[in-house]
Design an enzyme around this catalytic site. Structure first.
Site, short mmCIF file in Angstrom:
data_model
loop_
_atom_site.label_atom_id
_atom_site.label_comp_id
_atom_site.label_asym_id
_atom_site.label_seq_id
_atom_site.Cartn_x
_atom_site.Cartn_y
_atom_site.Cartn_z
CD GLU A 178 -79.48 11.08 -27.51
OE1 GLU A 178 -80.25 12.04 -27.31
OE2 GLU A 178 -79.26 10.20 -26.67
CE LYS A 220 -77.11 12.48 -25.13
NZ LYS A 220 -77.73 13.26 -24.06
P1 13P Z 1 -78.48 8.46 -20.85
O1 13P Z 1 -77.07 8.99 -20.60
O2 13P Z 1 -79.18 8.07 -19.58
O3 13P Z 1 -78.53 7.46 -21.94
O4 13P Z 1 -79.32 9.71 -21.34
C1 13P Z 1 -78.79 10.55 -22.30
C2 13P Z 1 -79.88 11.08 -23.13
O5 13P Z 1 -80.02 12.26 -23.28
C3 13P Z 1 -80.76 10.13 -23.82
O6 13P Z 1 -81.51 10.80 -24.78
#
Ligand code: 13P
Length: 339
Positions: A178, A220
């Site tokens: 991510e 992500k």
């Molecule tokens: P949000 O969809 O609220 O941004 O959260 C996703 C997430 O895992 C952030 O690390």
């Protein structure tokens, strides 16, 4: 690699047709902030009750393939006395775990962050796997501002993400990688596209260098979107096109899926963006969701810490699942919000 086949299977299952991931891995600090907004005290017990409400939502497994848990949660039991990871697995939902331990200031780079948690990660991953986790998440944060992000910040975070991803695969957990480019700031869509393209290039260069098996991971990312305080907010269609273009230029086709974070978009806008992207398909990878706020917000507001609101909150969560599931095929319509 020991877990090669299993990693590929798990990564594909997480982006199975019509399904996506629920991010319920808010740290104690983050869930505390969300609860403070609705006046609910933040304790291990209120966290447990809230997550129990989400995870026991009837039939939510129709739309949710996996749930990202926080360390506190994976060690807790449901109100019915079943460990949360087991409860999810029994519903056919794959348990996952957040394994970074948050961000700190990047040394010598004011305004920039580096994610921590590599020390001791091999041992923690082993424990999480023994507790039932089959995938893991690590979040890197990139901020757009005057003179930033610097290449120092981008490459340090790409390196940490790749070290984590390699360790996760070694331990038999699918890495959900991510790199979040924050929406904060007044930058426009083009600027976000330039930054996100550079970040993703750097991330995949480093993942390859560290030997990460791309077939057994998920990306992500944040969407390519206007900064929150930009005077011109790009349309849903423009965001969808810019995001798909960014991804086509940077993400190898062997990556099985891309699961977006919502990053502060409203629930309905996050769904509309995903829907517009899937309408443009087919794409080389599955385009799905790993939303936190955009899946939870309506349910959290209705729940409000009160037992008697459980069913209504679960209905709201189920509804968001259903809308996002429809967005996987481009068949979501705003009318669904009123049904
Ligand atoms: P949000 O969809 O609220 O941004 O959260 C996703 C997430 O895992 C952030 O690390």
């Amino acid at each position: 690699m020991d877990y090669e086949h299993e990693l590929i299977e798990t990564a594909r299952a997480l982006v199975a047709p019509g399904k996506g991931i629920l991010a319920a891995d808010e740290s104690v600090g983050t869930i505390g902030k969300r609860f403070a907004k609705i006046g609910v005290p933040s304790t291990a017990e209120t966290h447990r009750t809230y997550r129990d409400m989400l995870f026991t939502t009837p039939d939510i497994e129709e739309f949710i393939s996996g749930v990202i848990l926080y360390d506190e949660t994976i060690r807790q039991e449901s109100l019915g006395g079943t460990p949360f990871a087991q409860l999810l697995a029994e519903k056919g939902i794959i348990p996952g775990i957040k394994v970074d331990i948050g961000t700190s200031e990047l040394a010598l780079h004011p305004g920039e962050k580096i994610t921590q948690g590599l020390d001791g990660l091999r041992e923690r991953l082993e424990e999480y796997r023994s507790m039932g986790a089959r995938f893991a998440k690590w979040r890197a944060v990139i901020t757009i501002g005057p003179g930033i992000p610097t290449s120092a910040c981008v490459s340090a975070n790409a390196h940490a993400l790749s070290r984590y991803a390699a360790l996760a695969q070694e331990a038999g957990l699918v890495p959900v990688v991510e790199p979040e480019v924050l929406m904060d700031g007044d930058h426009d869509l083009d600027h976000c596209e330039t930054v996100t393209t550079g970040v993703l290039r750097s991330v995949f260069r480093e993942l390859t260098r560290q030997g990460v098996m791309l077939e057994g991971m998920l990306l992500k990312p944040s969407m390519t979107i206007s900064g929150k305080s930009c005077a011109h907010q790009a349309s849903v269609q423009d965001v969808a096109e810019a995001t798909v273009r960014t991804l086509l230029r940077t993400v190898p086709a062997v990556v099985p899926g891309i699961v977006f974070l919502s990053g502060g978009q409203s629930s309905e806008v996050a769904t509309a963006h995903l829907n517009a992207m899937n309408k443009m398909g087919p794409h080389p990878w599955e385009l799905s969701y790993s939303y936190g706020r955009a899946l939870q917000e309506p349910a959290l507001t209705i729940w409000h810490g009160e037992q008697e609101n459980t069913s209504a909150a679960q209905a709201a969560f189920y509804h968001r699942g259903k809308c996002n599931s429809a967005a996987r095929t481009g068949s979501y319509t705003p009318e669904m919000e009123r049904s």
